[in-house]
Design a protein around this motif. Structure first.
Motif, PDB file in Angstrom:
ATOM      1  N   MET A   1       0.836  -1.204   0.000  1.00  0.00           N
ATOM      2  CA  MET A   1       0.000   0.000   0.000  1.00  0.00           C
ATOM      3  C   MET A   1       0.876   1.262   0.000  1.00  0.00           C
ATOM      4  O   MET A   1       1.802   1.382   0.781  1.00  0.00           O
ATOM      5  CB  MET A   1      -0.904  -0.021   1.248  1.00  0.00           C
ATOM      6  CG  MET A   1      -1.999   0.994   1.245  1.00  0.00           C
ATOM      7  SD  MET A   1      -1.547   2.557   2.002  1.00  0.00           S
ATOM      8  CE  MET A   1      -1.486   2.097   3.721  1.00  0.00           C
ATOM      9  N   VAL A   2       0.570   2.159  -0.909  1.00  0.00           N
ATOM     10  CA  VAL A   2       1.313   3.426  -0.976  1.00  0.00           C
ATOM     11  C   VAL A   2       0.375   4.550  -0.535  1.00  0.00           C
ATOM     12  O   VAL A   2      -0.813   4.551  -0.870  1.00  0.00           O
ATOM     13  CB  VAL A   2       1.823   3.703  -2.418  1.00  0.00           C
ATOM     14  CG1 VAL A   2       2.712   4.943  -2.452  1.00  0.00           C
ATOM     15  CG2 VAL A   2       2.578   2.502  -2.980  1.00  0.00           C
ATOM     16  N   LYS A   3       0.919   5.493   0.243  1.00  0.00           N
ATOM     17  CA  LYS A   3       0.140   6.673   0.635  1.00  0.00           C
ATOM     18  C   LYS A   3       0.400   7.755  -0.403  1.00  0.00           C
ATOM     19  O   LYS A   3       1.473   8.367  -0.415  1.00  0.00           O
ATOM     20  CB  LYS A   3       0.568   7.151   2.014  1.00  0.00           C
ATOM     21  CG  LYS A   3       0.233   6.163   3.121  1.00  0.00           C
ATOM     22  CD  LYS A   3       0.748   6.680   4.442  1.00  0.00           C
ATOM     23  CE  LYS A   3       0.507   5.645   5.531  1.00  0.00           C
ATOM     24  NZ  LYS A   3       1.304   5.944   6.726  1.00  0.00           N
ATOM     25  N   ILE A   4      -0.571   7.956  -1.288  1.00  0.00           N
ATOM     26  CA  ILE A   4      -0.369   8.829  -2.451  1.00  0.00           C
ATOM     27  C   ILE A   4      -1.099  10.163  -2.279  1.00  0.00           C
ATOM     28  O   ILE A   4      -2.298  10.181  -1.979  1.00  0.00           O
ATOM     29  CB  ILE A   4      -0.910   8.140  -3.730  1.00  0.00           C
ATOM     30  CG1 ILE A   4      -0.251   6.770  -3.944  1.00  0.00           C
ATOM     31  CG2 ILE A   4      -0.703   9.038  -4.954  1.00  0.00           C
ATOM     32  CD1 ILE A   4      -0.971   5.890  -4.981  1.00  0.00           C
ATOM     33  N   ASP A   5      -0.391  11.254  -2.494  1.00  0.00           N
ATOM     34  CA  ASP A   5      -1.035  12.569  -2.633  1.00  0.00           C
ATOM     35  C   ASP A   5      -1.057  12.927  -4.108  1.00  0.00           C
ATOM     36  O   ASP A   5       0.011  13.048  -4.734  1.00  0.00           O
ATOM     37  CB  ASP A   5      -0.239  13.661  -1.896  1.00  0.00           C
ATOM     38  CG  ASP A   5      -0.554  13.726  -0.408  1.00  0.00           C
ATOM     39  OD1 ASP A   5      -1.455  12.996   0.055  1.00  0.00           O
ATOM     40  OD2 ASP A   5       0.115  14.527   0.281  1.00  0.00           O
ATOM     41  N   ILE A   6      -2.245  13.089  -4.665  1.00  0.00           N
ATOM     42  CA  ILE A   6      -2.361  13.604  -6.030  1.00  0.00           C
ATOM     43  C   ILE A   6      -2.266  15.126  -5.955  1.00  0.00           C
ATOM     44  O   ILE A   6      -3.016  15.768  -5.211  1.00  0.00           O
ATOM     45  CB  ILE A   6      -3.707  13.188  -6.663  1.00  0.00           C
ATOM     46  CG1 ILE A   6      -3.781  11.667  -6.819  1.00  0.00           C
ATOM     47  CG2 ILE A   6      -3.909  13.902  -7.997  1.00  0.00           C
ATOM     48  CD1 ILE A   6      -5.165  11.157  -7.189  1.00  0.00           C
ATOM     49  N   ILE A   7      -1.320  15.686  -6.704  1.00  0.00           N
ATOM     50  CA  ILE A   7      -1.143  17.138  -6.722  1.00  0.00           C
ATOM     51  C   ILE A   7      -1.327  17.616  -8.158  1.00  0.00           C
ATOM     52  O   ILE A   7      -0.551  17.254  -9.045  1.00  0.00           O
ATOM     53  CB  ILE A   7       0.269  17.521  -6.204  1.00  0.00           C
ATOM     54  CG1 ILE A   7       0.476  17.003  -4.769  1.00  0.00           C
ATOM     55  CG2 ILE A   7       0.487  19.027  -6.295  1.00  0.00           C
ATOM     56  CD1 ILE A   7       1.902  17.161  -4.248  1.00  0.00           C
ATOM     57  N   GLY A   8      -2.376  18.388  -8.406  1.00  0.00           N
ATOM     58  CA  GLY A   8      -2.609  18.935  -9.749  1.00  0.00           C
ATOM     59  C   GLY A   8      -1.690  20.136  -9.960  1.00  0.00           C
ATOM     60  O   GLY A   8      -1.614  21.028  -9.120  1.00  0.00           O
ATOM     61  N   ALA A   9      -1.004  20.131 -11.097  1.00  0.00           N
ATOM     62  CA  ALA A   9      -0.077  21.235 -11.416  1.00  0.00           C
ATOM     63  C   ALA A   9      -0.444  21.765 -12.801  1.00  0.00           C
ATOM     64  O   ALA A   9       0.161  21.372 -13.806  1.00  0.00           O
ATOM     65  CB  ALA A   9       1.360  20.745 -11.370  1.00  0.00           C
ATOM     66  N   PRO A  10      -1.469  22.621 -12.868  1.00  0.00           N
ATOM     67  CA  PRO A  10      -2.047  22.991 -14.173  1.00  0.00           C
ATOM     68  C   PRO A  10      -1.248  24.026 -14.960  1.00  0.00           C
ATOM     69  O   PRO A  10      -1.792  24.629 -15.879  1.00  0.00           O
ATOM     70  CB  PRO A  10      -3.421  23.544 -13.775  1.00  0.00           C
ATOM     71  CG  PRO A  10      -3.217  24.105 -12.411  1.00  0.00           C
ATOM     72  CD  PRO A  10      -2.205  23.211 -11.730  1.00  0.00           C
ATOM     73  N   THR A  11       0.005  24.199 -14.666  1.00  0.00           N
ATOM     74  CA  THR A  11       0.753  25.246 -15.374  1.00  0.00           C
ATOM     75  C   THR A  11       0.840  25.005 -16.880  1.00  0.00           C
ATOM     76  O   THR A  11       1.071  23.877 -17.323  1.00  0.00           O
ATOM     77  CB  THR A  11       2.190  25.418 -14.818  1.00  0.00           C
ATOM     78  OG1 THR A  11       2.809  26.493 -15.530  1.00  0.00           O
ATOM     79  CG2 THR A  11       3.023  24.151 -14.958  1.00  0.00           C
TER      80      THR A  11
END
Ligand SMILES: NC(=[NH2+])NCCC[C@H](N)C(=O)O
Ligand SMILES: [Mn+2]
Ligand SMILES: [Mn+2]
Length: 301
Positions: A1-11
């Protein structure tokens, strides 16, 4: 199990084509969070990062004195993104950054390199993205992130997050390359950077190439994956801004990512250059989600 943070980088500041700032949402709407959760991971979508500017794109794309397009905006966005990635790592979670154009890797990798003293980078891309303000023919900063991370060119970009170069030349492997500028070819040769072109992929197979790449990075205390969707063939990924024929096919890429997902060294990743305005019925974003699943352990049986 991985603890994932999805971070949107819309640049979209790193290149001139409108639409790449919609990439993170197109990937979200194609099931990113749910599908990673069904693989058994602890997933949290942190939403999008924004800088101090009112938009994440410019219609006029202005060059500064050093020939860098949208320089102030890219620098500002990179600082904000690097803070978000740094927070995720402090919370002992895996930053999974969804772009946006490839200039975002200046921010993400700068932050990751602060946590790993001998960071390796696996750069899967049709391009080298190893120009700098000194060598770039276009002035588009999405063609420069590796150059910047190696300490080349404009100092303000080099000093994002913390002072100085973030990567060692020997800790980088390029895969899928088929469109290098003259200055990039010279730089890669001069510094002996490990580079597997599409001809190498054709000769050896992508599975062998990835295995060799991982062997090259085996002494690294962490590996960052930077995956540009234009590494895949334009028949697979029509929705991206700098397409180059003769690319990787999805089945080969899934096998390679399956191999990669088994290494304990993988600590962070970027998935970049999805442009929904150039896409064909959202195919590119849907396949980007499949790529994400395989990075995090999806398998066919
Ligand atoms: N991340 C990308 N799609 N980069 C494309 C770069 C194209 C070209 N080498 C340039 O520097 O302008
Ligand atoms: Mn590319
Ligand atoms: Mn790229």
């Amino acid at each position: 199990m991985v603890k994932i943070d999805i971070i949107g980088a819309p640049t979209a500041f790193g290149q001139p084509k409108l639409g790449v700032s919609l990439g993170p949402d197109a990937v979200r709407f194609s099931g990113l969070e749910e599908n990673l959760k069904s693989l058994g991971h602890d997933v949290s979508d942190l939403g999008n990062v924004y800088g101090n500017y009112k938009t994440v794109y410019r219609k006029d794309n202005v060059k500064d004195g050093q020939g860098l397009i949208n320089f102030d905006e890219v620098r500002d966005f990179s600082e904000h993104l690097s803070q978000a990635v740094d927070n995720t790592l402090k919370n002992k979670r895996f930053p999974f950054v969804i772009g946006g154009d490839h200039s975002l890797s200046i921010g993400s990798v700068s932050a990751v390199s602060h946590h790993y003293s001998n960071l390796g980078v696996l750069w899967i891309d049709a391009h080298g993205d190893i120009n700098s303000s000194d060598t770039s023919p276009s002035g588009n900063i999405h063609g420069m992130p590796l150059g910047v991370l190696l300490g080349e060119g404009n100092e303000a970009l080099v000093n994002i997050n913390h002072k100085g170069a973030k990567l060692k030349h020997e800790n980088i492997v390029l895969v899928g390359v088929r469109d290098l500028d003259a200055g990039e070819k010279a730089y890669i040769k001069k510094h002996g950077i490990k580079c597997y072109t599409m001809s190498d992929v054709a000769r050896l197979g992508l599975d062998t190439v990835i295995t060799k790449a991982l062997k090259h990075l085996q002494e690294c205390d962490g590996i960052h994956l930077s995956l540009d969707v234009d590494s895949l063939d334009p028949m697979e990924m029509p929705g991206t801004g700098t397409k180059v024929d003769g690319g990787i096919f999805l089945s080969d890429m899934l096998l390679a990512l399956n191999i990669l997902s088994k290494t304990e060294q993988l600590v962070s990743a970027d998935l970049v250059e999805v442009n929904p305005l150039l896409d064909n019925r959202n195919k590119t974003a849907v396949k980007a989600v499949t790529l994400a699943e395989y990075i995090f352990g999806q398998s066919q049986i």
